[in-house]
Design a protein around this motif. Structure first.
Motif, mmCIF file in Angstrom:
data_model
loop_
_atom_site.group_PDB
_atom_site.id
_atom_site.type_symbol
_atom_site.label_atom_id
_atom_site.label_comp_id
_atom_site.label_asym_id
_atom_site.label_seq_id
_atom_site.Cartn_x
_atom_site.Cartn_y
_atom_site.Cartn_z
ATOM 1 N N GLY A 42 -2.104 4.955 4.527
ATOM 2 C CA GLY A 42 -2.000 3.496 4.474
ATOM 3 C C GLY A 42 -2.121 2.893 5.860
ATOM 4 O O GLY A 42 -2.869 1.930 6.098
ATOM 5 N N GLU A 43 -1.400 3.478 6.816
ATOM 6 C CA GLU A 43 -1.454 2.976 8.194
ATOM 7 C C GLU A 43 -2.802 3.286 8.838
ATOM 8 O O GLU A 43 -3.330 2.495 9.614
ATOM 9 N N ARG A 44 -3.361 4.446 8.504
ATOM 10 C CA ARG A 44 -4.653 4.795 9.130
ATOM 11 C C ARG A 44 -5.737 3.802 8.705
ATOM 12 O O ARG A 44 -6.476 3.276 9.537
ATOM 13 N N ILE A 58 0.834 -1.214 0.000
ATOM 14 C CA ILE A 58 0.000 0.000 0.000
ATOM 15 C C ILE A 58 0.868 1.263 0.000
ATOM 16 O O ILE A 58 0.604 2.217 -0.738
ATOM 17 N N THR A 59 1.926 1.285 0.816
ATOM 18 C CA THR A 59 2.776 2.486 0.845
ATOM 19 C C THR A 59 3.451 2.685 -0.519
ATOM 20 O O THR A 59 3.619 3.814 -0.974
ATOM 21 N N ASP A 60 3.784 1.569 -1.180
ATOM 22 C CA ASP A 60 4.353 1.677 -2.536
ATOM 23 C C ASP A 60 3.338 2.328 -3.481
ATOM 24 O O ASP A 60 3.689 3.187 -4.285
ATOM 25 N N GLY A 88 10.151 7.686 7.504
ATOM 26 C CA GLY A 88 10.970 7.014 6.485
ATOM 27 C C GLY A 88 10.453 5.606 6.272
ATOM 28 O O GLY A 88 9.794 5.029 7.157
ATOM 29 N N ARG A 89 10.740 5.042 5.089
ATOM 30 C CA ARG A 89 10.228 3.714 4.747
ATOM 31 C C ARG A 89 10.653 2.689 5.794
ATOM 32 O O ARG A 89 11.774 2.722 6.299
ATOM 33 N N GLY A 90 9.756 1.792 6.101
ATOM 34 C CA GLY A 90 10.019 0.795 7.134
ATOM 35 C C GLY A 90 9.917 1.372 8.551
ATOM 36 O O GLY A 90 10.292 0.723 9.518
HETATM 37 N N1 ASP Z 1 4.208 1.314 5.534
HETATM 38 C C1 ASP Z 1 5.521 1.905 5.637
HETATM 39 C C2 ASP Z 1 6.440 1.332 4.581
HETATM 40 O O1 ASP Z 1 6.035 0.454 3.846
HETATM 41 C C3 ASP Z 1 6.105 1.731 7.003
HETATM 42 C C4 ASP Z 1 6.392 0.291 7.381
HETATM 43 O O2 ASP Z 1 5.851 -0.625 6.790
HETATM 44 O O3 ASP Z 1 7.169 0.082 8.323
HETATM 45 O O4 ASP Z 1 7.550 1.762 4.480
#
Ligand code: ASP
Ligand code: MG
Length: 432
Positions: A107-109, A40-42, A188-190
């Motif tokens: 995405g997180e919400r 989803i974030t992508d 930041g990603r992740g």
């Molecule tokens: N959804 C965000 C991402 O894909 C944060 C995460 O997954 O940790 O980077």
């Protein structure tokens, strides 16, 4: 206890429910942290990359909705908000950093509203919580912000304790907080790993578990080294070196909050319950070796006549680079050589920025050379120098080591082969 579910693990809701029940049965209160669902974030990043494409945006909104079946009304409102935010992006110049972070946070919400509903359907008293509303405060570095602990502690503790005291299970968004200016800022990603570890530190959790679908902390990337194996234990310092040296498995800032509070971090795989890595102060002195690659990179050699006798030459070079926004990934030095390892897009800027140094110090710049950094991490890694295979050092462009991390710059295309050789020598042949 804080239990964080990565995006891919959410594809298996029945397992997530079981994990939550098992954690609750241990008796201590739990707080859940969730990422956006996988991919989803992508998708949201893709939408932002094409700020004018209304067609793409509508497709993305549709896909977000499709990936979260049976959303409760509060979740549907978040999808609607995403649609409106993307319309705002279409009208903007595409460079509004807080607006971009706002879009990315959706995405997180949507994810926590969906997950809380899944848990409720199973009789668990789950409550969705959005971290910015909770009061997780960050600096204003949109896209790569840092959590501000002193400002976040009061509101996060109060907010979560209120829910816990009612016997509820908070399901908190990872990945973002609220900036000092009061806007949404992503980590930041992740970044959900980092958010989970920070929330654990803020509420004084005894343990933070990062649950991933198939990822685990391995001795190397299995796509390059098929015989890579899981690492059962790491010290905070080893884990931090690993996260910062590009092992994708953990966000680089994940370790520090846990270390500062002495909280045990566990990274585990939902796929395979036998695969878990415990990161804690009380590590049993096991000999871990983890290897990573950083690439593509470029190495510049700065030759300074009489370099050793010139106080401040390193400061001078790095001052000019910093002023131009160039990050030094790695630095190798000898008496007359300063070897700077940089990211490829920074090379031209770096060459321009170093011009005053070459003029004033009569230094010469040579390069760029295409390199890959091969990195070996583990307490006491210097004891392994005599095991280094010849192939690893032959033709190397640079070498640096501390008692915990060793880095070798090798010609770009030899990286994977050197990684496999090193893994054989430092991990496979040594045994568990
Ligand atoms: N959804 C965000 C991402 O894909 C944060 C995460 O997954 O940790 O980077
Ligand atoms: Mg994710």
């Amino acid at each position: 206890m804080v239990l964080k579910f990565g995006g891919a693990s959410l594809s298996n809701p029945a397992r997530v429910v079981r994990e939550v029940r098992a954690a609750r049965s241990e008796g201590a209160p739990i707080v859940l942290v969730a990422s956006a669902r996988e991919g989803i974030t992508d998708l949201l990043s893709e939408a932002i990359l094409h700020p004018r494409s209304g067609t793409l945006h509508r497709r993305v909104v549709e896909e977000v909705r499709r990936r979260h079946p049976d959303l409760p009304p509060t979740g549907i409102r978040q999808v609607d908000r995403l649609r409106r935010l993307l319309e705002q992006v279409e009208r903007s110049d595409g460079h509004d950093a807080p607006l971009i972070d706002r879009v990315l946070s959706q995405g997180e919400r949507v994810s926590v509203h969906w997950l809380a509903q899944v848990l409720q359907n199973d009789g668990l008293p789950a409550v969705p919580v959005e971290a910015d509303h909770l009061g997780l405060i960050t600096d204003n570095a949109y896209g790569a912000s840092c959590i501000l602990f002193d400002r976040s502690r009061g509101p996060v503790r109060r907010g979560l304790h209120r829910l816990i005291a009612r016997g509820e299970v908070p399901v908190v968004t990872g990945y973002f907080g609220r900036s000092l200016e009061g806007r949404v800022a992503t980590l930041g990603r992740g970044g959900s790993d980092y958010a989970a570890s920070a929330i654990g530190a803020l509420i004084g959790a005894s343990r933070v578990e990062l649950v991933k679908q198939h990822v685990a902390v391995l001795s190397a990337d299995p796509r390059i080294v098929p015989e890579a194996r899981p690492i059962p234990e790491l010290s905070y310092e080893e884990a931090e070196e690993l996260a910062q040296f590009g092992a994708r498995v953990l966000h680089p800032l994940t370790i520090e909050p846990a270390r500062a509070q002495g909280i045990t971090l566990r990274v585990r795989s939902l796929d395979d319950p036998t695969v878990a890595t415990t990161i804690s102060p009380g590590r049993a002195g096991r000999r871990n070796r983890a290897l990573t690659l950083l690439r593509p990179l470029r190495l510049l050699r700065l030759r300074v006549p009489g370099g050793r006798q010139r106080p401040g030459i390193i400061a001078e070079a790095s001052h000019h680079l910093a002023a131009a926004g160039v990050n030094i990934v790695q630095l190798y030095t000898s008496s007359a050589l300063l070897c700077l390892v940089l990211e490829p897009p920074h090379v031209l800027t770096a060459l321009r920025a170093l011009a005053p140094v070459t003029r004033e110090a009569a230094a010469m710049v040579e390069g760029p050379h295409r390199v890959t950094l091969v990195i070996a991490i583990g307490d006491g890694i210097l004891d392994d120098l005599d095991r280094l295979p010849r192939a690893a050092v032959e033709g190397a462009e640079g070498f640096s080591a501390t008692p915990r991390a060793l880095s070798i710059a090798v010609p770009e295309d030899r990286g994977p082969e050197v990684l496999r050789d090193l893994h054989r020598a430092l991990v496979t042949e040594v045994g568990p």
